[in-house]
Design a protein around this motif. Sequence first.
Motif, PDB file in Angstrom:
ATOM      1  N   TYR A  46       0.848  -1.187   0.000  1.00 52.49           N
ATOM      2  CA  TYR A  46       0.000   0.000   0.000  1.00 52.49           C
ATOM      3  C   TYR A  46       0.891   1.247   0.000  1.00 52.49           C
ATOM      4  O   TYR A  46       1.904   1.281   0.700  1.00 52.49           O
ATOM      5  CB  TYR A  46      -0.884   0.062   1.251  1.00 52.49           C
ATOM      6  CG  TYR A  46      -1.960  -1.002   1.351  1.00 52.49           C
ATOM      7  CD1 TYR A  46      -2.377  -1.725   0.239  1.00 52.49           C
ATOM      8  CD2 TYR A  46      -2.555  -1.279   2.577  1.00 52.49           C
ATOM      9  CE1 TYR A  46      -3.364  -2.694   0.342  1.00 52.49           C
ATOM     10  CE2 TYR A  46      -3.539  -2.245   2.701  1.00 52.49           C
ATOM     11  CZ  TYR A  46      -3.939  -2.949   1.585  1.00 52.49           C
ATOM     12  OH  TYR A  46      -4.916  -3.900   1.695  1.00 52.49           O
ATOM     13  N   ARG A  47       0.487   2.253  -0.766  1.00 49.55           N
ATOM     14  CA  ARG A  47       1.162   3.546  -0.694  1.00 49.55           C
ATOM     15  C   ARG A  47       0.318   4.470   0.182  1.00 49.55           C
ATOM     16  O   ARG A  47      -0.794   4.842  -0.191  1.00 49.55           O
ATOM     17  CB  ARG A  47       1.354   4.164  -2.078  1.00 49.55           C
ATOM     18  CG  ARG A  47       2.236   5.425  -2.037  1.00 49.55           C
ATOM     19  CD  ARG A  47       2.442   6.022  -3.427  1.00 49.55           C
ATOM     20  NE  ARG A  47       3.153   5.137  -4.329  1.00 49.55           N
ATOM     21  CZ  ARG A  47       4.469   4.984  -4.363  1.00 49.55           C
ATOM     22  NH1 ARG A  47       5.230   5.666  -3.511  1.00 49.55           N
ATOM     23  NH2 ARG A  47       5.029   4.164  -5.228  1.00 49.55           N
ATOM     24  N   VAL A  48       0.852   4.821   1.340  1.00 48.18           N
ATOM     25  CA  VAL A  48       0.154   5.689   2.293  1.00 48.18           C
ATOM     26  C   VAL A  48       0.981   6.954   2.493  1.00 48.18           C
ATOM     27  O   VAL A  48       2.169   6.872   2.835  1.00 48.18           O
ATOM     28  CB  VAL A  48      -0.078   4.977   3.647  1.00 48.18           C
ATOM     29  CG1 VAL A  48      -0.811   5.900   4.611  1.00 48.18           C
ATOM     30  CG2 VAL A  48      -0.863   3.689   3.438  1.00 48.18           C
ATOM     31  N   ASP A  49       0.378   8.092   2.240  1.00 44.71           N
ATOM     32  CA  ASP A  49       1.082   9.369   2.364  1.00 44.71           C
ATOM     33  C   ASP A  49       2.372   9.373   1.543  1.00 44.71           C
ATOM     34  O   ASP A  49       3.413   9.890   1.972  1.00 44.71           O
ATOM     35  CB  ASP A  49       1.384   9.697   3.830  1.00 44.71           C
ATOM     36  CG  ASP A  49       0.123   9.910   4.648  1.00 44.71           C
ATOM     37  OD1 ASP A  49      -0.904  10.303   4.051  1.00 44.71           O
ATOM     38  OD2 ASP A  49       0.140   9.680   5.869  1.00 44.71           O
ATOM     39  N   GLY A  50       2.308   8.754   0.364  1.00 49.81           N
ATOM     40  CA  GLY A  50       3.426   8.783  -0.568  1.00 49.81           C
ATOM     41  C   GLY A  50       4.493   7.731  -0.347  1.00 49.81           C
ATOM     42  O   GLY A  50       5.451   7.658  -1.116  1.00 49.81           O
ATOM     43  N   VAL A  51       4.344   6.893   0.687  1.00 49.10           N
ATOM     44  CA  VAL A  51       5.367   5.899   1.005  1.00 49.10           C
ATOM     45  C   VAL A  51       4.787   4.494   0.893  1.00 49.10           C
ATOM     46  O   VAL A  51       3.727   4.211   1.454  1.00 49.10           O
ATOM     47  CB  VAL A  51       5.927   6.125   2.421  1.00 49.10           C
ATOM     48  CG1 VAL A  51       6.963   5.064   2.779  1.00 49.10           C
ATOM     49  CG2 VAL A  51       6.541   7.522   2.542  1.00 49.10           C
ATOM     50  N   LEU A  52       5.487   3.607   0.167  1.00 49.18           N
ATOM     51  CA  LEU A  52       5.036   2.222   0.016  1.00 49.18           C
ATOM     52  C   LEU A  52       5.401   1.401   1.244  1.00 49.18           C
ATOM     53  O   LEU A  52       6.503   1.525   1.791  1.00 49.18           O
ATOM     54  CB  LEU A  52       5.675   1.589  -1.220  1.00 49.18           C
ATOM     55  CG  LEU A  52       4.986   1.821  -2.567  1.00 49.18           C
ATOM     56  CD1 LEU A  52       5.853   1.265  -3.691  1.00 49.18           C
ATOM     57  CD2 LEU A  52       3.610   1.183  -2.601  1.00 49.18           C
ATOM     58  N   ALA A  53       4.462   0.534   1.672  1.00 47.16           N
ATOM     59  CA  ALA A  53       4.730  -0.363   2.792  1.00 47.16           C
ATOM     60  C   ALA A  53       4.133  -1.722   2.473  1.00 47.16           C
ATOM     61  O   ALA A  53       2.997  -1.820   2.005  1.00 47.16           O
ATOM     62  CB  ALA A  53       4.131   0.193   4.084  1.00 47.16           C
ATOM     63  N   GLU A  54       4.913  -2.787   2.730  1.00 42.09           N
ATOM     64  CA  GLU A  54       4.456  -4.140   2.415  1.00 42.09           C
ATOM     65  C   GLU A  54       3.416  -4.602   3.432  1.00 42.09           C
ATOM     66  O   GLU A  54       3.518  -4.311   4.623  1.00 42.09           O
ATOM     67  CB  GLU A  54       5.638  -5.100   2.363  1.00 42.09           C
ATOM     68  CG  GLU A  54       5.297  -6.460   1.805  1.00 42.09           C
ATOM     69  CD  GLU A  54       6.416  -7.055   0.967  1.00 42.09           C
ATOM     70  OE1 GLU A  54       6.206  -8.144   0.407  1.00 42.09           O
ATOM     71  OE2 GLU A  54       7.490  -6.439   0.874  1.00 42.09           O
ATOM     72  N   GLN A  55       2.432  -5.352   2.948  1.00 49.51           N
ATOM     73  CA  GLN A  55       1.360  -5.876   3.772  1.00 49.51           C
ATOM     74  C   GLN A  55       1.374  -7.406   3.713  1.00 49.51           C
ATOM     75  O   GLN A  55       2.036  -8.007   2.867  1.00 49.51           O
ATOM     76  CB  GLN A  55      -0.001  -5.375   3.265  1.00 49.51           C
ATOM     77  CG  GLN A  55      -0.083  -3.894   3.004  1.00 49.51           C
ATOM     78  CD  GLN A  55       0.033  -3.064   4.255  1.00 49.51           C
ATOM     79  OE1 GLN A  55      -0.608  -3.354   5.265  1.00 49.51           O
ATOM     80  NE2 GLN A  55       0.851  -2.020   4.214  1.00 49.51           N
ATOM     81  N   THR A  56       0.623  -8.021   4.615  1.00 50.29           N
ATOM     82  CA  THR A  56       0.456  -9.468   4.552  1.00 50.29           C
ATOM     83  C   THR A  56      -0.321  -9.811   3.290  1.00 50.29           C
ATOM     84  O   THR A  56      -1.442  -9.330   3.088  1.00 50.29           O
ATOM     85  CB  THR A  56      -0.288  -9.990   5.785  1.00 50.29           C
ATOM     86  OG1 THR A  56       0.446  -9.632   6.957  1.00 50.29           O
ATOM     87  CG2 THR A  56      -0.437 -11.499   5.726  1.00 50.29           C
ATOM     88  N   ALA A  57       0.266 -10.633   2.429  1.00 53.87           N
ATOM     89  CA  ALA A  57      -0.306 -10.894   1.110  1.00 53.87           C
ATOM     90  C   ALA A  57      -1.031 -12.231   1.073  1.00 53.87           C
ATOM     91  O   ALA A  57      -0.728 -13.139   1.856  1.00 53.87           O
ATOM     92  CB  ALA A  57       0.804 -10.880   0.051  1.00 53.87           C
TER      93      ALA A  57
END
Length: 557
Positions: A202-213
């Motif tokens: 997810y890109r939140v506030d311009g920053v990508l972060a990995e999630q449980t897929a």
Amino acid sequence: MLNDDPLIERLSVEDIVDPATLARASELSRAQGVNILHTLFDLGAISAARRADIAAKALDLPRVRYADLPPDPVLPEALPAPFLDRIGAAPLSADAAELHVALVDPFDAEALDTLRMAARRRVRVSVIDADDLSRAREQRSAQIQNQSAATARSIDLSGNLEEAARQAPVVQQVKQIIDRAVRVRASDVHIEPFADRLALRYRVDGVLAEQTAPPAEMAQAITSRLKVMAQLNISERRLPQDGRFAQVCDGREIDVRMSTVPTLDGESVVLRLLDKDRAPLDFGDLGMSEGTQAQLQDLLRHQNGIILLTGPTGSGKSTTLYAAMRRLNSADRKILSIEDPVEYQLSGVNQIAVRSSIGLSFATLLRSALRQDPDVIMVGEMRDAETAEIASRAALTGHLVLSTVHTNTAAGALTRLRDMGVPDFILGSTLRASIAQRLVRRICPVCAGSRPLSQAEARIFTDHAPDQPVPEHLAVPNGCDGCNRTGYRGRLALYEVLTVGEDIRAQILSRGSEEAILEATEPGYRTLLADGLGKVAAGETSLDEVGRLIGFGRANG
């Protein structure tokens, strides 16, 4: 900092560590500002179990082990796994008033404060060793993988892809992915297949972060489900495709733009989420300072000319243009916009979508728009010479033109239009202003902390924003449940407004360089960096965030 002297004395008396190692660890821990047990463990002088035993005994705290951990997560919404892993914590139990948690480092006061804020309860501490915590983490990961694999096995892929896309586990998985993205305020969802896994970010506030897929076995079914929703060709996996659909989340309709591209391991999918109910379409909501608002309001009073927004992709240029159109929108003014795509619908504005596949380009639509007798024309992007030339001549013949170009600096937009072939005499006659823009993350107001400035940081303010007072303290991000542990919530825009006066017009006509154009700016010209430092001084963002987006080595973005 914690006084380590009693610990050092205990370690020395009990002959747990040899004197030379103890002296070295003491020096390192004081220099790094950490507990001496942390340093001894990093040096390999004590084991994880011995470290935990010593800490529990020193602080008179209970010592827990892997077998004492609960089988199910405790407060998983408030205390997500990545957050717990980062601070070395394992929740044991919780009621309405208290959280019982096991910590690898019970001396970590910052971790304790963060847990109190996240759980919104008082915290009771026990001690666990790092090996037991790692074992628990591995067990949790295995459980998640087993659950995901069971879900994947329940999907019947023996039939056609459209049937697989309509099966309940797939439908539920896609809905969860989008719902979760909306809840955490993500602007984009990336679903990326690789040889050994499926990645979800997810890109939140311009920053990508990995999630449980989801499991990799579900990749094709998930992509097919999204294609069905976007009315794309399910069987076509060799060519890129673009589509859109609407999804209702928490009672709000979210517009989802979908893009697929074929990769070596399958189709990579990106979803752009547009929450129309939360679009910041007012200058104040964008974080624009009062001074910048006044400048832009003066520019919008012109009956003709060009106002350009510049900046890289994702810097918020289109949103600023929407706010400008909303400010201009009135019964006595006809506004026509040409967009690719139309992101937000504005009542009273004639909005046209570019459709290159059938020949409706920016240039083609702009020619037709001029026959509609508009007062204001918004061109989503000047990306080619033909569009730039038509827009410039429209401005010359009495229209106010708003548009964007992809350059990093405000002065660079002038060079870009020259490169597109716009004659200098037309550019000098029509350009009203070039406005550079960036988006920085806004510090979460719930968990924000503060600290004094260092001398080096004070020099940044005096060097790059000499017209404003140097603050005594800086706001710093901490992290809480409301900001998903990042310390930031939302974004605000930084602006640099280069208005074209007589001196700059002379530089345009004489084909002056970007440096010469900047030297010709009027007194009081405020750079992107100066605007960012003003927002740092106001406690709205952090110095690190401004440095990340702009840097401190130059005054202009």
